[in-house]
Motif scaffolding. Structure first.
Motif, mmCIF file in Angstrom:
data_model
loop_
_atom_site.group_PDB
_atom_site.id
_atom_site.type_symbol
_atom_site.label_atom_id
_atom_site.label_comp_id
_atom_site.label_asym_id
_atom_site.label_seq_id
_atom_site.Cartn_x
_atom_site.Cartn_y
_atom_site.Cartn_z
ATOM 1 N N LEU A 728 -42.123 45.451 38.892
ATOM 2 C CA LEU A 728 -41.322 46.039 40.346
ATOM 3 C C LEU A 728 -42.196 45.647 41.456
ATOM 4 N N SER A 729 -43.026 44.811 41.331
ATOM 5 C CA SER A 729 -43.758 44.238 42.394
ATOM 6 C C SER A 729 -44.760 45.030 43.084
ATOM 7 N N PHE A 730 -44.767 46.395 42.961
ATOM 8 C CA PHE A 730 -45.723 47.310 43.495
ATOM 9 C C PHE A 730 -45.804 48.867 42.765
ATOM 10 N N ALA A 731 -46.715 49.456 42.832
ATOM 11 C CA ALA A 731 -46.797 50.870 42.336
ATOM 12 C C ALA A 731 -45.617 51.702 42.473
ATOM 13 N N VAL A 732 -45.167 52.110 41.271
ATOM 14 C CA VAL A 732 -44.132 53.191 41.244
ATOM 15 C C VAL A 732 -44.748 54.564 41.478
ATOM 16 N N VAL A 733 -44.511 55.386 42.475
ATOM 17 C CA VAL A 733 -45.213 56.563 42.932
ATOM 18 C C VAL A 733 -44.113 57.492 42.372
ATOM 19 N N ALA A 734 -42.934 57.352 43.016
ATOM 20 C CA ALA A 734 -41.820 58.334 42.895
ATOM 21 C C ALA A 734 -41.269 58.436 41.383
ATOM 22 N N SER A 735 -40.923 59.598 40.921
ATOM 23 C CA SER A 735 -40.344 59.823 39.603
ATOM 24 C C SER A 735 -39.093 59.209 39.334
ATOM 25 N N PRO A 736 -38.841 58.338 38.303
ATOM 26 C CA PRO A 736 -37.709 57.875 38.014
ATOM 27 C C PRO A 736 -36.528 58.828 37.799
ATOM 28 N N THR A 737 -35.263 58.518 37.847
ATOM 29 C CA THR A 737 -34.280 59.409 37.295
ATOM 30 C C THR A 737 -32.956 58.631 36.667
ATOM 31 N N TYR A 738 -31.882 59.231 36.136
ATOM 32 C CA TYR A 738 -31.192 58.581 35.112
ATOM 33 C C TYR A 738 -29.767 58.845 35.272
ATOM 34 N N TYR A 744 -33.142 54.802 37.778
ATOM 35 C CA TYR A 744 -33.081 54.662 39.190
ATOM 36 C C TYR A 744 -34.856 54.852 39.544
ATOM 37 N N ALA A 745 -35.356 53.700 40.204
ATOM 38 C CA ALA A 745 -36.678 53.707 40.592
ATOM 39 C C ALA A 745 -37.280 53.199 41.456
ATOM 40 N N THR A 746 -37.971 53.609 42.415
ATOM 41 C CA THR A 746 -38.633 53.004 43.748
ATOM 42 C C THR A 746 -39.871 52.306 43.184
ATOM 43 N N CYS A 747 -40.626 51.384 44.177
ATOM 44 C CA CYS A 747 -41.842 51.040 44.106
ATOM 45 C C CYS A 747 -42.516 51.020 45.665
ATOM 46 N N GLU A 748 -43.615 50.890 45.703
ATOM 47 C CA GLU A 748 -44.615 50.921 47.209
ATOM 48 C C GLU A 748 -44.322 49.584 48.075
ATOM 49 N N ASN A 749 -43.532 48.731 47.628
ATOM 50 C CA ASN A 749 -43.170 47.714 48.732
ATOM 51 C C ASN A 749 -41.612 47.862 49.255
ATOM 52 N N GLY A 750 -41.366 48.936 49.109
ATOM 53 C CA GLY A 750 -40.122 49.418 49.805
ATOM 54 C C GLY A 750 -38.785 49.089 49.196
ATOM 55 N N ALA A 751 -38.904 48.918 47.799
ATOM 56 C CA ALA A 751 -37.609 48.621 47.090
ATOM 57 C C ALA A 751 -37.137 49.703 46.353
ATOM 58 N N PHE A 752 -35.909 50.023 46.333
ATOM 59 C CA PHE A 752 -35.196 50.941 45.349
ATOM 60 C C PHE A 752 -34.491 50.083 44.472
ATOM 61 N N TYR A 753 -34.669 50.495 43.074
ATOM 62 C CA TYR A 753 -34.076 49.540 41.896
ATOM 63 C C TYR A 753 -33.135 50.425 41.147
ATOM 64 N N VAL A 754 -31.946 49.582 40.654
ATOM 65 C CA VAL A 754 -31.342 50.140 39.675
ATOM 66 C C VAL A 754 -31.529 49.521 38.237
ATOM 67 N N LEU A 755 -31.985 49.890 37.210
ATOM 68 C CA LEU A 755 -32.328 49.044 36.052
ATOM 69 C C LEU A 755 -31.531 49.597 34.679
ATOM 70 N N ASP A 756 -31.236 48.581 33.900
ATOM 71 C CA ASP A 756 -30.376 49.048 32.471
ATOM 72 C C ASP A 756 -31.669 49.823 31.866
ATOM 73 N N ALA A 757 -31.149 50.913 31.262
ATOM 74 C CA ALA A 757 -32.062 51.732 30.720
ATOM 75 C C ALA A 757 -32.525 51.155 29.331
#
Length: 867
Positions: A728-738, A744-757
């Protein structure tokens, strides 16, 4: 004197009318809670009411909120029906009646069949049996050859009390026998009213539909026949250029059927004349399912990869919807006429497309007038021609044959669950009432697939707190020392409450009260509607200065509410249990280190971690939720790291009798929840860097998801073996949800992702934040995602429109006016706003109220002026 009296009467009348109008503004229309209003919308057979047009006059769910799920042993392919407030499904040997609003099993009967058919207010037919609707008791068992068949081979005409069934002619293979069964005395097994023989290649002439005193029959031959329902006489035969194999409907005097030559036919039911045809002239196209018809439109899939909306009067295509993943034999759509939503299986992992290519599971809710995608989930309803869904009481009832919730799915293999489930999908949102949604820290909710910002609300400080959303209101803390209540629909501020310290924890909202964390050294209880403080209780005071400087930066324990108790950790090394109504301390549990973890409460036990002083170990605790007595404690060894010691602020995850926690910045540990025995240990491939211990892990269907250096990693929860990781290009600090097979996950480069589980593939993402730091965990509510950012804003994301092509705008006026579809209504702000309900759950007519009040004011002015 007369003038004064008349003025008084006029003013009194105006006041009465005004108060009445104001009361009208807060009376819910089509309220999900008002079950009596919704009970009228039934689904009395597997293809819906007479004419098999898969249409309900009632509303349908505007977001994919799962109100309940009920497991049914050996449920594999059930067509749910719904009437008398219940939902009826079956296994190979039993029939189940479920409560339509909570999913509880009302009764079980030791009979089975292909779908329950309501006969009157007290009786239903299931296979060869007649049952009492209320109890499931058997009234009679047919011994004369009668049986309720599938939607292909049978149809019930309630107006004439006749059930029609078709069967192969035993003497002539190219003929079929049509039998009309007299059902006028439902207390006795039926008798034959008439029987006739019609042409049908390989005996495949099938009952299609009844309407206007006619029975329509077609099969593996290029023609349609209309029979008189009272005599069985053939009234007319209409020849077509393609085989009329699959399902049809009867609507507004028209027999509607798509053929295998890619031509859709509208045939006059009285004369047999072809009123119009439509052929999209597409590559390998053919109509191969069932159509849904109502509100002046007809809807059906085509194997060319499109879902079509056709004007039923003119035959003009109004819009098409394409996802690129259609099956060649899709399942059957459903139309909610009350709020103009059509539901369709727009992709299937079971059946390939017309060119043999693999597709994906995809169930869509589409605006029936415009073709706009409202929501979409990776769910299967049985593949080819499936009818495993019904629309009743404002809800969708589905029996997913494959779902990301319960199946292991890949391109080359498919593992089905051992037991099936019945789901109720409702407009009523599931509360996201505390950190990660609930006391068990599951992180399950209802979110969008394609991210689009709906609104953003600005505070005066960074938002590390994760939002909670209840009854249409989002609650979140800010570094500006405030708790905010924001309208979840519009982003308008309702109230704010100032604490004495920056708020990093996530509020809990239960029973009309808001509970804060302990950053300020105390816990607050606020009125959820007004923000007024109800009570406060001391929880150790402000202790940052006595701790490692990292404590200041990282998160805080958020309150977890179960029953009448509030559990929350404090920096004074204690876990507190408060009475949620009074704020009195019921018990507190002392540890050797500060507590930054949010307690996880499962089956009467509280699980949490504490950060013992360096260089000692951290600790994982299991404590009795009622008494506060320790059940067990497990050391979590730590060594030197770039964080200079333990930072155990990731909440334990409890599932399958196991407890999962991160360790030493590099590993994941799994313990037996009963004995605390270590079951397995996962060592990160990124050892030498770090695993972010701030992000609470996520458990879904024997899979564990967590931030692993700059990646999101997925493990087998039973063995600890890795399934995949996605960079995800940088650290995953926040807790993912489903939500529905999506992470649903975020990372420390300011990106919010939706991923296939299942695969970890990126479905969509958003990068428009004004700060790179995203420490707030995404909250999923009513088909939307809510997320805080260091850029001081709380964001609301909704589903981005996709997949529609508008082809024809001149839609024929509907026979019966229907409400304008409003998937995302905006309520009118009030000085003390009521929580905004979900669309079509509690639709408040504030606009009408304003108009009424204005009209009353004008009338009053004219009357007084005249006097």
């Amino acid at each position: 004197m007369k003038l004064i009296v008349n003025k008084t009467i006029t003013i009194g009348l105006v006041l009465v009318l005004t108060i009445t109008a104001l009361m009208t503004s807060i009376v819910p229309v089509n309220s999900q809670d008002n079950q009596s209003d919704l009970l009228q919308y039934e689904w009395p057979s597997d293809m819906s009411p007479i004419a098999k047009r898969r249409f309900s006059e009632g509303p349908g769910p505007t977001a994919p909120n799962i109100a309940w799920k009920t497991k049914i042993p050996s449920l594999s392919a059930s067509n749910p029906t719904a009437f008398n407030g219940m939902v009826f499904v079956y296994s190979r040997t039993k029939t189940y009646a479920l409560d339509g609003f909570d999913g509880s099993i009302v009764w079980v009967a030791d009979v089975s069949g292909r779908g329950s058919q309501k006969m009157d207010d007290t009786h239903l037919i299931q296979g060869i049996y007649c049952l009492e609707i209320a109890t499931g008791d058997i009234v009679w068992e047919a011994t004369n050859g009668f049986s309720l068949g599938s939607s292909f081979s049978g149809s019930y005409d309630p107006d004439n009390k006749l059930y029609f069934a078709s069967a192969s002619n035993v003497n002539t293979p190219n003929l079929s026998t049509i039998t009309a069964w007299d059902m006028s005395d439902i207390t006795q097994q039926p008798t034959k009213a008439w029987e006739t023989t019609v042409a049908g290649k390989d005996g495949a002439a099938s009952i299609k539909v009844t309407g206007d005193g006619k029975l329509f029959v077609a099969g593996n031959l290029p023609h349609v026949m209309a029979l008189d329902v009272e005599t069985g006489d053939v009234l007319w035969t209409t020849h077509t250029k393609g085989l009329m194999n699959y399902r049809s409907s009867y609507y507004d005097g028209l027999y509607l059927h798509g053929a295998l030559d890619n031509t859709f036919y509208a045939i006059n039911g009285e004369t047999g004349e072809i009123e119009w045809t439509y052929n999209p002239e597409t590559y390998r196209g053919f109509w191969a399912s069932q159509n849904a018809a109502g509100n002046g439109m007809v809807y059906e899939h085509n194997a060319d990869g499109n879902f079509y909306a056709i004007d039923v009067t003119t035959g003009e295509v109004v819009w098409t919807f394409a996802s690129g993943s259609f099956a060649s034999y899709p399942s059957c759509p459903i139309l909610a006429g009350g709020n103009d939503i059509v539901y369709a299986q727009t992709g299937s992992a079971i059946v390939p497309d017309a060119q043999g290519r693999p597709t994906v599971s995809e169930f869509s809710a589409i605006n029936a007038k415009t073709g706009e995608l409202l929501w979409q989930v990776p769910m299967e309803l049985g593949g080819s021609f499936a009818t495993y869904a019904s629309l009743a009481y404002g809800n969708l009832y589905v029996c997913p044959s494959i779902s990301i919730y319960e199946a292991t799915l890949s391109r080359n293999s498919l593992t089905l669950p051992s037991n099936g489930e019945v789901w109720c999908i409702s407009s009523t949102p599931n509360d996201w009432s505390m950190f990660r949604g609930d006391a068990e820290n599951t992180g399950y909710g209802s979110g969008p697939q394609e991210l689009q910002v709906k609104w953003q609300f600005e505070t005066s400080g960074a938002i590390i707190s994760s939002p909670s959303i209840v009854d249409g209101v989002a609650y979140v803390g800010s570094q500006d020392k405030n708790i905010y209540a924001v309208d979840a629909e519009t982003g308008e501020k309702i109230w704010n409450f100032e604490t004495s310290y920056a708020v990093k924890s996530s509020p809990a909202v239960v029973d009309g009260k808001v509970y804060t964390g302990t950053e300020s050294g105390s816990i607050y209880c606020l009125d959820a509607e007004t923000g007024e403080q109800l009570w406060t209780s001391f929880a150790g005071g402000i202790t940052d200065t006595a701790l490692n400087s990292q404590v200041v930066e990282l998160g805080r324990s958020s309150p977890t509410v179960v029953g009448n108790r509030v559990y929350v950790g404090s920096l004074d090394k204690n876990l507190y249990c408060f009475n949620k109504d009074t704020g009195t301390i019921i018990w507190k549990f002392a540890t050797n280190g500060w507590i930054g973890t949010t307690p996880t409460v499962v089956d009467g036990a509280v699980y949490f971690t504490s950060n013992d002083p360096v260089p000692s170990n951290g600790s994982l605790y299991k404590v009795d939720a009622a008494s506060g007595n320790e059940i067990w404690r497990q050391d979590i060894p730590y060594s030197f790291s770039i964080y200079q010691g333990p930072q155990l602020i990731s909440s334990p995850i409890v599932a399958q009798g196991m407890v999962f926690v991160p360790q030493d910045h590099y590993n994941v540990l799994a313990f037996n929840a009963t004995t605390a025995e270590l079951l397995w240990k996962y060592e990160s491939e990124w050892t030498g860097h770090f695993m972010v211990d701030a992000a609470t892990m996520l458990y879904v269907n024997d899979r564990l998801y967590f931030g692993d250096f700059f990646a999101l990693t997925c493990l087998n929860a039973t063995s600890g073996e890795k399934h995949w990781d996605t960079w995800l290009s940088f650290a995953v600090v926040a807790s993912p949800t489903y939500s529905f097979g999506r992470i649903y996950a975020t990372c420390e480069n300011g990106a919010f992702y939706v991923l296939d589980a299942q695969t970890g593939e990126k479905i969509s993402f958003y990068e428009g934040f004004d700060s790179n730091n995203l420490w707030s965990s995404p909250a999923l509510y009513n088909g939307r995602a809510y997320l805080g950012s260091f850029d001081w804003n709380l964001y609301c994301f909704e589903q981005a429109p996709t997949g529609t092509t508008i082809l024809y705008s001149a839609i024929t006026p509907e026979p019966t006016p229907t409400p304008t579809p409003t998937p995302t209504p905006t309520p009118t702000p009030t000085p003390t706003p009521e929580p905004t309900p979900a669309p079509m759950t509690d639709t408040y007519i504030a606009g009408s109220t304003i108009a009424i009040i204005a009209a009353i004011g004008v009338v009053a002015f004219l009357l007084l002026r005249k006097k």
